[in-house]
Motif scaffolding. Structure first.
Motif, PDB file in Angstrom:
ATOM      1  N   VAL A 117       0.889  -1.086   0.020  1.00 32.54           N
ATOM      2  CA  VAL A 117       0.239   0.071  -0.010  1.00 32.54           C
ATOM      3  C   VAL A 117       0.731   1.277   0.093  1.00 32.54           C
ATOM      4  N   ILE A 118       1.898   1.241   0.858  1.00 34.73           N
ATOM      5  CA  ILE A 118       2.869   2.425   0.994  1.00 34.73           C
ATOM      6  C   ILE A 118       3.495   2.562  -0.169  1.00 34.73           C
ATOM      7  N   ALA A 119       4.001   1.449  -0.756  1.00 36.51           N
ATOM      8  CA  ALA A 119       4.875   1.574  -2.052  1.00 36.51           C
ATOM      9  C   ALA A 119       4.081   2.163  -3.385  1.00 36.51           C
ATOM     10  N   ARG A 120       2.971   1.753  -3.395  1.00 34.68           N
ATOM     11  CA  ARG A 120       1.929   2.232  -4.606  1.00 34.68           C
ATOM     12  C   ARG A 120       1.724   3.593  -4.324  1.00 34.68           C
ATOM     13  N   HIS A 121       1.392   4.074  -2.967  1.00 29.35           N
ATOM     14  CA  HIS A 121       1.030   5.535  -2.819  1.00 29.35           C
ATOM     15  C   HIS A 121       2.274   6.284  -3.170  1.00 29.35           C
ATOM     16  N   VAL A 122       3.336   5.840  -2.726  1.00 30.92           N
ATOM     17  CA  VAL A 122       4.517   6.706  -3.031  1.00 30.92           C
ATOM     18  C   VAL A 122       5.120   6.645  -4.343  1.00 30.92           C
ATOM     19  N   ALA A 123       4.517   5.799  -5.175  1.00 25.98           N
ATOM     20  CA  ALA A 123       5.039   5.630  -6.427  1.00 25.98           C
ATOM     21  C   ALA A 123       4.290   6.636  -7.576  1.00 25.98           C
ATOM     22  N   ALA A 124       3.130   7.037  -7.075  1.00 27.91           N
ATOM     23  CA  ALA A 124       2.342   7.954  -8.093  1.00 27.91           C
ATOM     24  C   ALA A 124       3.022   9.289  -7.881  1.00 27.91           C
ATOM     25  N   GLU A 125       2.645  10.149  -9.199  1.00 25.93           N
ATOM     26  CA  GLU A 125       2.912  11.446  -9.067  1.00 25.93           C
ATOM     27  C   GLU A 125       1.372  12.267  -9.088  1.00 25.93           C
ATOM     28  N   TYR A 126       1.056  12.892  -8.251  1.00 28.16           N
ATOM     29  CA  TYR A 126      -0.255  13.569  -7.949  1.00 28.16           C
ATOM     30  C   TYR A 126      -0.387  14.945  -8.481  1.00 28.16           C
ATOM     31  N   THR A 127      -1.725  15.291  -8.763  1.00 29.36           N
ATOM     32  CA  THR A 127      -2.005  16.792  -9.466  1.00 29.36           C
ATOM     33  C   THR A 127      -2.858  17.239  -8.618  1.00 29.36           C
ATOM     34  N   VAL A 128      -2.605  18.629  -7.976  1.00 29.55           N
ATOM     35  CA  VAL A 128      -3.426  19.254  -7.159  1.00 29.55           C
ATOM     36  C   VAL A 128      -4.422  19.921  -7.991  1.00 29.55           C
ATOM     37  N   ALA A 129      -5.830  18.967  -8.022  1.00 30.06           N
ATOM     38  CA  ALA A 129      -6.951  19.279  -8.586  1.00 30.06           C
ATOM     39  C   ALA A 129      -7.655  20.706  -8.267  1.00 30.06           C
ATOM     40  N   MET A 130      -7.733  20.732  -6.954  1.00 26.99           N
ATOM     41  CA  MET A 130      -8.350  21.983  -6.529  1.00 26.99           C
ATOM     42  C   MET A 130      -7.826  21.968  -4.891  1.00 26.99           C
ATOM     43  N   ILE A 131      -8.212  23.030  -4.356  1.00 28.37           N
ATOM     44  CA  ILE A 131      -7.870  23.400  -3.144  1.00 28.37           C
ATOM     45  C   ILE A 131      -9.247  23.948  -2.182  1.00 28.37           C
ATOM     46  N   GLY A 132      -9.653  23.160  -1.120  1.00 27.74           N
ATOM     47  CA  GLY A 132     -11.050  23.544  -0.487  1.00 27.74           C
ATOM     48  C   GLY A 132     -11.161  22.785   0.581  1.00 27.74           C
ATOM     49  N   PHE A 133     -12.472  22.858   0.831  1.00 26.64           N
ATOM     50  CA  PHE A 133     -13.044  22.177   2.226  1.00 26.64           C
ATOM     51  C   PHE A 133     -12.520  22.979   3.358  1.00 26.64           C
ATOM     52  N   LEU A 134     -11.113  22.963   3.532  1.00 28.72           N
ATOM     53  CA  LEU A 134     -10.396  23.897   4.443  1.00 28.72           C
ATOM     54  C   LEU A 134      -9.224  24.659   3.740  1.00 28.72           C
ATOM     55  N   PRO A 135      -8.960  25.869   4.064  1.00 29.57           N
ATOM     56  CA  PRO A 135      -7.741  26.523   3.608  1.00 29.57           C
ATOM     57  C   PRO A 135      -6.574  25.752   3.554  1.00 29.57           C
ATOM     58  N   ASP A 136      -6.006  25.649   2.386  1.00 25.59           N
ATOM     59  CA  ASP A 136      -4.922  24.843   2.024  1.00 25.59           C
ATOM     60  C   ASP A 136      -5.110  23.440   1.857  1.00 25.59           C
ATOM     61  N   PHE A 137      -6.318  22.739   2.036  1.00 29.12           N
ATOM     62  CA  PHE A 137      -6.655  21.340   1.881  1.00 29.12           C
ATOM     63  C   PHE A 137      -6.648  20.978   0.342  1.00 29.12           C
TER      64      PHE A 137
END
Length: 213
Positions: A117-137
């Motif tokens: 689970v950890i290996a697959r989570h760190v392997a990906a490169e993520y995109t910040v699609a949006m910021i909301g719910f809380l400031p800086d989330f």
């Protein structure tokens, strides 16, 4: 599904237009929305731009520019849009201690060993699609499909600041103590979240000690 050049325009009060392009989350849709967001940032008459997964809100001063004029400008940017603008985004690398309360739950749901689970989570490169719910989330897309798990049936009353979590097809990071129903898999220093902007890229890497955060 709408094409990239079609949209519905909705008025939000007298000083905001919401341009809706799509009806579901996808990396391709976010790429288009974020490219348009970056293109429109060059317009000085817009007060604020707020991208989301499928739409883009444009805040403006109606005494300076009309909604009709704004719509014409947006159409021109769409016609001339270049996805090459993506090359200008920033990459942020965050160290994470993977000891979240729900890591074992995620492992059980996905039928993966926690280390996988950890290996697959760190392997990906993520995109910040949006910021909301809380400031800086940041709402991050790009999560490996094998890690798509449902949110908690009973959300927590308090999630610690800096918690790294997954819910559905997304990853998020809590910038402050708050309620939340995502699966907690790790923790990091939340100060770096202030630097994130929509369209930025994020990579996680595993560390084991507090002084490495």
């Amino acid at each position: 599904m709408k094409s990239e050049r079609e949209f519905n325009c909705q008025k939000i009060g007298d000083s905001c237009l919401l341009f809706v392009f799509f009806d579901r989350i996808s990396i391709e849709h976010s790429r288009f929305i974020l490219s348009l967001f970056r293109s429109l940032k060059s317009e000085r008459d817009f007060l604020d731009l707020v991208p989301a997964y499928c739409d883009l809100a444009v805040h403006f001063n109606p005494q300076i520019i009309s909604s009709q004029e704004l719509t014409v400008i947006v159409r021109k940017h769409i016609e001339n849009l270049s996805l090459e603008l993506e090359a200008k985004v920033k990459l942020h690398k965050f160290p994470v201690i993977y000891d979240g309360e729900d890591l074992e739950r995620v492992a059980q749901l996905t039928k993966l060993h926690r280390n996988e689970v950890i290996a697959r989570h760190v392997a990906a490169e993520y995109t910040v699609a949006m910021i909301g719910f809380l400031p800086d989330f940041p709402y991050l897309i790009g999560l490996d499909e094998s890690l798509h798990v449902p949110r908690l049936e009973n959300p927590r009353a308090k999630v610690p600041a800096g918690s790294v979590a997954i819910g559905g097809e997304q990853t998020g990071i809590y910038p402050c103590n708050s309620p939340g129903g995502w699966n907690l898999i790790g923790r990091m220093d939340n100060e770096g979240l202030k630097l994130l902007e929509p369209g930025d890229k994020v990579k996680f890497f595993e560390v084991e000690h507090e002084d490495q955060l």
